[in-house]
Design a protein around this motif. Structure first.
Motif, short mmCIF file in Angstrom:
data_model
loop_
_atom_site.label_atom_id
_atom_site.label_comp_id
_atom_site.label_asym_id
_atom_site.label_seq_id
_atom_site.Cartn_x
_atom_site.Cartn_y
_atom_site.Cartn_z
N THR A 58 13.28 -1.51 4.36
CA THR A 58 12.98 -2.68 5.19
C THR A 58 14.21 -3.58 5.28
OG1 THR A 58 12.28 -4.12 3.37
CG2 THR A 58 10.58 -2.68 4.37
N PHE A 59 14.16 -4.47 6.24
CA PHE A 59 15.09 -5.59 6.26
C PHE A 59 14.61 -6.58 5.19
CE2 PHE A 59 16.70 -5.64 10.96
CZ PHE A 59 17.03 -4.31 10.88
N TRP A 60 15.43 -7.58 4.91
CA TRP A 60 14.98 -8.67 4.07
C TRP A 60 13.78 -9.32 4.76
CZ3 TRP A 60 16.76 -9.67 -0.71
CH2 TRP A 60 18.01 -9.16 -1.07
N HIS A 61 12.79 -9.75 4.00
CA HIS A 61 11.64 -10.41 4.58
C HIS A 61 10.92 -11.25 3.54
CE1 HIS A 61 10.07 -6.54 3.08
NE2 HIS A 61 8.88 -7.10 3.02
N ILE A 62 10.04 -12.11 4.05
CA ILE A 62 9.26 -13.01 3.21
C ILE A 62 7.80 -12.93 3.65
CG2 ILE A 62 8.86 -15.43 2.56
CD1 ILE A 62 11.84 -15.94 3.25
N HIS A 63 6.90 -12.85 2.69
CA HIS A 63 5.46 -12.92 2.97
C HIS A 63 5.02 -14.36 2.69
CE1 HIS A 63 5.17 -8.56 3.26
NE2 HIS A 63 5.97 -8.53 2.22
N HIS A 64 4.59 -15.03 3.73
CA HIS A 64 4.11 -16.41 3.58
C HIS A 64 2.60 -16.40 3.39
CE1 HIS A 64 8.02 -17.99 4.71
NE2 HIS A 64 8.02 -17.23 5.80
N GLY A 65 2.14 -17.13 2.40
CA GLY A 65 0.71 -17.30 2.19
C GLY A 65 0.01 -16.16 1.47
N THR A 66 0.76 -15.19 1.00
CA THR A 66 0.17 -14.08 0.26
C THR A 66 1.22 -13.39 -0.58
OG1 THR A 66 -1.16 -12.05 0.40
CG2 THR A 66 0.52 -12.36 2.10
N SER A 67 0.77 -12.78 -1.64
CA SER A 67 1.64 -11.88 -2.38
C SER A 67 1.53 -10.50 -1.73
CB SER A 67 1.25 -11.82 -3.86
OG SER A 67 -0.09 -11.42 -3.98
N GLN A 68 2.39 -9.59 -2.14
CA GLN A 68 2.32 -8.20 -1.70
C GLN A 68 2.36 -7.34 -2.94
OE1 GLN A 68 5.80 -6.54 0.28
NE2 GLN A 68 4.51 -5.16 1.48
N VAL A 69 1.45 -6.39 -3.03
CA VAL A 69 1.42 -5.45 -4.14
C VAL A 69 1.89 -4.11 -3.63
CG1 VAL A 69 -0.02 -4.29 -5.86
CG2 VAL A 69 -0.48 -6.68 -5.25
N LEU A 70 2.86 -3.52 -4.34
CA LEU A 70 3.35 -2.18 -4.02
C LEU A 70 2.95 -1.25 -5.16
CD1 LEU A 70 7.00 -2.93 -2.82
CD2 LEU A 70 4.90 -2.80 -1.43
N ILE A 71 2.33 -0.13 -4.81
CA ILE A 71 1.98 0.91 -5.77
C ILE A 71 2.77 2.14 -5.37
CG2 ILE A 71 0.13 2.31 -6.74
CD1 ILE A 71 -1.80 0.06 -5.75
N VAL A 72 3.72 2.53 -6.21
CA VAL A 72 4.60 3.65 -5.87
C VAL A 72 3.86 4.95 -6.10
CG1 VAL A 72 6.80 4.77 -6.34
CG2 VAL A 72 6.62 2.27 -6.48
N GLU A 73 3.87 5.79 -5.07
CA GLU A 73 3.16 7.07 -5.13
C GLU A 73 4.09 8.23 -5.42
OE1 GLU A 73 0.13 7.61 -1.95
OE2 GLU A 73 1.38 6.05 -1.08
N SER A 74 5.20 8.28 -4.71
CA SER A 74 6.08 9.43 -4.86
C SER A 74 7.49 9.09 -4.41
CB SER A 74 5.55 10.63 -4.06
OG SER A 74 5.51 10.31 -2.69
N GLY A 75 8.42 9.93 -4.83
CA GLY A 75 9.82 9.71 -4.49
C GLY A 75 10.48 8.71 -5.41
#
Length: 141
Positions: A58-75
């Protein structure tokens, strides 16, 4: 690589999720190709499987008003917060990106990568897409 080749590559490393469709709607905010599939029927809790081709991020970015959860699956991938060193992401890793944190994430150079992304949607929630990641810095990873 096309989506089918990436799927086969990731399945060989234990991936179980579908690759999805080309991420055309957000392609202008990514370096390299990505694919997206919505895993949730609840419009208030979007859950996406995101597949990145080798080195796509991704490019640099910001999530306003929420967190973001990443769950790594593969790679193998990376997450970097502004002003901090990149963090290696491996299958099984779970990270919570706090609201308002400037960051980027995606595949490591030479690796395909998949993660599930969860965040809330609705009033007061938005994404602010910013500048691309410095490619010279990325290539050092």
């Amino acid at each position: 690589m096309n989506a089918e080749e990436i799927k086969k590559s990731l399945e060989g490393r234990g991936a179980v999720m579908e690759v999805g469709s080309p991420n055309d709607a957000y392609a202008k905010y990514f370096t390299g190709r990505s694919w997206l599939i919505n895993l949730s029927e609840d419009k208030d809790i979007p859950v996406y499987n995101v597949t990145f081709e080798n080195g796509a991020h991704t490019f640099w970015h910001i999530h306003h008003g929420t967190s973001q959860v990443l769950i790594v699956e593969s790679g193998r991938g990376y997450l970097q917060y502004e002003g901090k060193e990149p963090q290696l992401l491996l299958p099984g890793d779970v990270v919570t990106i706090p609201p308002e944190a400037k960051h980027w994430h995606g595949a490591a150079p030479g690796c395909n990568f998949q993660h599930i992304s969860l965040s809330k949607s609705g009033e007061g929630v938005s994404n602010e897409w910013l500048e691309p990641v410095d490619e010279k810095e990325f290539e050092k990873l």
